[in-house]
Motif scaffolding. Structure first.
Motif, PDB file in Angstrom:
ATOM      1  N   TYR A  29      -6.512  -4.744 -10.883  1.00  0.00           N
ATOM      2  CA  TYR A  29      -7.317  -4.603 -12.148  1.00  0.00           C
ATOM      3  C   TYR A  29      -6.852  -3.868 -12.952  1.00  0.00           C
ATOM      4  O   TYR A  29      -7.304  -3.994 -14.188  1.00  0.00           O
ATOM      5  CB  TYR A  29      -8.953  -4.605 -11.595  1.00  0.00           C
ATOM      6  CG  TYR A  29      -9.366  -5.633 -10.716  1.00  0.00           C
ATOM      7  CD1 TYR A  29      -9.419  -6.861 -10.959  1.00  0.00           C
ATOM      8  CD2 TYR A  29      -9.570  -5.417  -9.269  1.00  0.00           C
ATOM      9  CE1 TYR A  29      -9.570  -7.794  -9.922  1.00  0.00           C
ATOM     10  CE2 TYR A  29     -10.159  -6.279  -8.252  1.00  0.00           C
ATOM     11  CZ  TYR A  29     -10.265  -7.513  -8.580  1.00  0.00           C
ATOM     12  OH  TYR A  29     -10.302  -8.529  -7.553  1.00  0.00           O
ATOM     13  N   ASP A  30      -5.937  -2.974 -12.873  1.00  0.00           N
ATOM     14  CA  ASP A  30      -5.266  -2.239 -13.788  1.00  0.00           C
ATOM     15  C   ASP A  30      -4.110  -2.646 -14.196  1.00  0.00           C
ATOM     16  O   ASP A  30      -3.571  -1.984 -15.248  1.00  0.00           O
ATOM     17  CB  ASP A  30      -4.919  -0.955 -13.174  1.00  0.00           C
ATOM     18  CG  ASP A  30      -6.088   0.050 -12.848  1.00  0.00           C
ATOM     19  OD1 ASP A  30      -7.446  -0.248 -13.446  1.00  0.00           O
ATOM     20  OD2 ASP A  30      -6.340   0.949 -11.994  1.00  0.00           O
ATOM     21  N   LEU A  60       0.970  -1.107  -0.114  1.00  0.00           N
ATOM     22  CA  LEU A  60       0.046  -0.072   0.070  1.00  0.00           C
ATOM     23  C   LEU A  60       0.831   1.228  -0.051  1.00  0.00           C
ATOM     24  O   LEU A  60       1.377   1.594   1.173  1.00  0.00           O
ATOM     25  CB  LEU A  60      -0.949  -0.017   1.225  1.00  0.00           C
ATOM     26  CG  LEU A  60      -2.042   1.144   1.342  1.00  0.00           C
ATOM     27  CD1 LEU A  60      -2.955   1.167   0.066  1.00  0.00           C
ATOM     28  CD2 LEU A  60      -2.486   0.967   2.751  1.00  0.00           C
ATOM     29  N   SER A 120      -4.206  -0.469  -8.743  1.00  0.00           N
ATOM     30  CA  SER A 120      -5.239  -1.771  -8.535  1.00  0.00           C
ATOM     31  C   SER A 120      -4.619  -2.813  -9.403  1.00  0.00           C
ATOM     32  O   SER A 120      -4.106  -2.803 -10.332  1.00  0.00           O
ATOM     33  CB  SER A 120      -6.630  -1.211  -8.952  1.00  0.00           C
ATOM     34  OG  SER A 120      -7.408  -2.261  -8.989  1.00  0.00           O
ATOM     35  N   ILE A 180      -2.138  -3.053  -5.176  1.00  0.00           N
ATOM     36  CA  ILE A 180      -3.129  -3.320  -4.165  1.00  0.00           C
ATOM     37  C   ILE A 180      -4.288  -4.152  -4.778  1.00  0.00           C
ATOM     38  O   ILE A 180      -4.572  -4.076  -5.853  1.00  0.00           O
ATOM     39  CB  ILE A 180      -3.456  -2.114  -3.408  1.00  0.00           C
ATOM     40  CG1 ILE A 180      -4.182  -1.283  -4.300  1.00  0.00           C
ATOM     41  CG2 ILE A 180      -2.095  -1.665  -2.720  1.00  0.00           C
ATOM     42  CD1 ILE A 180      -4.912  -0.049  -3.472  1.00  0.00           C
ATOM     43  N   ILE A 181      -4.871  -4.907  -3.807  1.00  0.00           N
ATOM     44  CA  ILE A 181      -6.326  -5.649  -4.306  1.00  0.00           C
ATOM     45  C   ILE A 181      -7.368  -4.706  -3.496  1.00  0.00           C
ATOM     46  O   ILE A 181      -7.350  -4.446  -2.392  1.00  0.00           O
ATOM     47  CB  ILE A 181      -6.277  -6.990  -3.577  1.00  0.00           C
ATOM     48  CG1 ILE A 181      -5.275  -7.842  -4.193  1.00  0.00           C
ATOM     49  CG2 ILE A 181      -7.347  -7.584  -3.809  1.00  0.00           C
ATOM     50  CD1 ILE A 181      -4.849  -9.246  -3.331  1.00  0.00           C
ATOM     51  N   PRO A 182      -8.250  -4.003  -4.224  1.00  0.00           N
ATOM     52  CA  PRO A 182      -9.159  -3.437  -3.820  1.00  0.00           C
ATOM     53  C   PRO A 182     -10.136  -4.123  -2.608  1.00  0.00           C
ATOM     54  O   PRO A 182     -10.338  -5.250  -3.094  1.00  0.00           O
ATOM     55  CB  PRO A 182      -9.823  -2.874  -4.796  1.00  0.00           C
ATOM     56  CG  PRO A 182      -8.909  -2.920  -6.135  1.00  0.00           C
ATOM     57  CD  PRO A 182      -8.327  -4.394  -5.565  1.00  0.00           C
ATOM     58  N   GLN A 183     -10.446  -3.342  -1.620  1.00  0.00           N
ATOM     59  CA  GLN A 183     -11.049  -3.943  -0.581  1.00  0.00           C
ATOM     60  C   GLN A 183     -12.043  -2.984   0.015  1.00  0.00           C
ATOM     61  O   GLN A 183     -11.774  -1.787   0.092  1.00  0.00           O
ATOM     62  CB  GLN A 183     -10.222  -4.404   0.444  1.00  0.00           C
ATOM     63  CG  GLN A 183      -9.305  -5.803   0.139  1.00  0.00           C
ATOM     64  CD  GLN A 183      -8.297  -6.220   1.210  1.00  0.00           C
ATOM     65  OE1 GLN A 183      -8.599  -6.573   2.152  1.00  0.00           O
ATOM     66  NE2 GLN A 183      -7.026  -6.089   0.769  1.00  0.00           N
ATOM     67  N   MET A 184     -13.307  -3.471   0.586  1.00  0.00           N
ATOM     68  CA  MET A 184     -14.237  -2.620   1.071  1.00  0.00           C
ATOM     69  C   MET A 184     -14.571  -2.612   2.583  1.00  0.00           C
ATOM     70  O   MET A 184     -15.212  -1.962   3.087  1.00  0.00           O
ATOM     71  CB  MET A 184     -15.506  -2.852   0.369  1.00  0.00           C
ATOM     72  CG  MET A 184     -15.445  -2.806  -1.179  1.00  0.00           C
ATOM     73  SD  MET A 184     -14.910  -1.300  -1.924  1.00  0.00           S
ATOM     74  CE  MET A 184     -14.623  -1.619  -3.406  1.00  0.00           C
ATOM     75  N   ARG A 189      -8.070  -4.059   6.053  1.00  0.00           N
ATOM     76  CA  ARG A 189      -7.532  -3.984   4.714  1.00  0.00           C
ATOM     77  C   ARG A 189      -6.316  -4.878   4.476  1.00  0.00           C
ATOM     78  O   ARG A 189      -5.444  -4.467   4.152  1.00  0.00           O
ATOM     79  CB  ARG A 189      -7.329  -2.681   4.217  1.00  0.00           C
ATOM     80  CG  ARG A 189      -8.605  -1.542   4.488  1.00  0.00           C
ATOM     81  CD  ARG A 189      -9.681  -1.854   3.607  1.00  0.00           C
ATOM     82  NE  ARG A 189     -10.680  -0.975   3.609  1.00  0.00           N
ATOM     83  CZ  ARG A 189     -11.149   0.115   2.831  1.00  0.00           C
ATOM     84  NH1 ARG A 189      -9.991   0.424   1.944  1.00  0.00           N
ATOM     85  NH2 ARG A 189     -11.936   0.711   3.016  1.00  0.00           N
TER      86      ARG A 189
END
Length: 220
Positions: free
Chosen positions: A127-128, A119, A125, A159-163, A167
């Motif tokens: 996914y990018d 981080l 991301s 990073i792996i996006p997390q909600m 984290r």
């Protein structure tokens, strides 16, 4: 100092077998034909053998052949996953190092981009990431993550996006999420439709996986 590169094989299963069954032959050829040379996972000082074994199983599942393991803070474990009857180690090529610098030098000779899980302000991301290219993903240990030295040598962080509130993910889960995204992209790009390994490595693995000349006669 580089410790050792070793091929983990199952040739001992085939010592007393004169010829591979057609079913086994077809399965192994199908798996080998989908192995990917332009994607790898690097584990830096991951301490829990169960996490390493889980990563290996996931790598095998998505077609990764080569895995790099850096062990600089504890004695090197020589037999990862030996307690698992379904261990993926026997199907993979494991490259062992006792420091990050030597490992990264080896990675540079094969992969165009090295990304660490960290981080940071420059982190992208998962996914990018464009997995149509040649990529090495570096995962750090359970307590401290990827070392400063490794991050300094990498091309960037992801990073792996997390909600959620917490984290962070278990190392084996984080790796699985990441390389399944790589598999998704590579599937769309058609990477699994043709042989992904260099011919020399492909032929070497045929031998290491227990193929004899007569087992390959039907292929030719």
């Amino acid at each position: 100092m580089r410790v050792q590169d070793h091929l983990c094989t199952i040739s001992y299963f085939c010592v007393n077998i004169q010829r591979m069954t057609p079913e086994r032959r077809e399965k192994l050829l199908a798996v080998l034909g989908r192995r990917q040379a332009n994607l790898t996972v690097v584990l830096e000082d991951v301490q829990d053998p169960h996490n390493v074994s889980a990563v290996m199983r996931t790598c095998d599942a998505v077609g990764i052949q080569d895995i790099y393991i850096i062990t600089s803070k504890a004695p090197r474990i020589k037999n990862w996953g030996h307690r698992s009857s379904s261990s993926a180690k026997q199907w993979l090529t494991i490259h062992d190092f006792d420091n990050a610098a030597d490992c990264f030098a080896a990675l540079r000779s094969k992969y165009d981009k090295i990304l660490t899980t960290h981080l940071a302000a420059d982190a992208v991301s998962l996914y990018d990431i464009d997995f149509s290219g040649s990529v090495a993903l570096v995962f750090g240990n359970e307590q401290n993550g990827v070392s400063d030295a490794a991050r300094a040598m990498a091309d960037g962080n992801f990073i792996i996006p997390q909600m959620g509130i917490i984290r962070s993910l278990n190392i084996s889960v984080a790796c699985a999420v990441s390389i399944y995204e790589a598999m998704r992209q590579k599937t769309i790009a058609g990477h699994y439709n043709t042989q992904g390994l260099p011919e020399e490595q492909y032929q070497t693995l045929l031998t290491e996986w227990g193929f004899k000349a007569e087992d390959l006669e039907e292929e030719n």
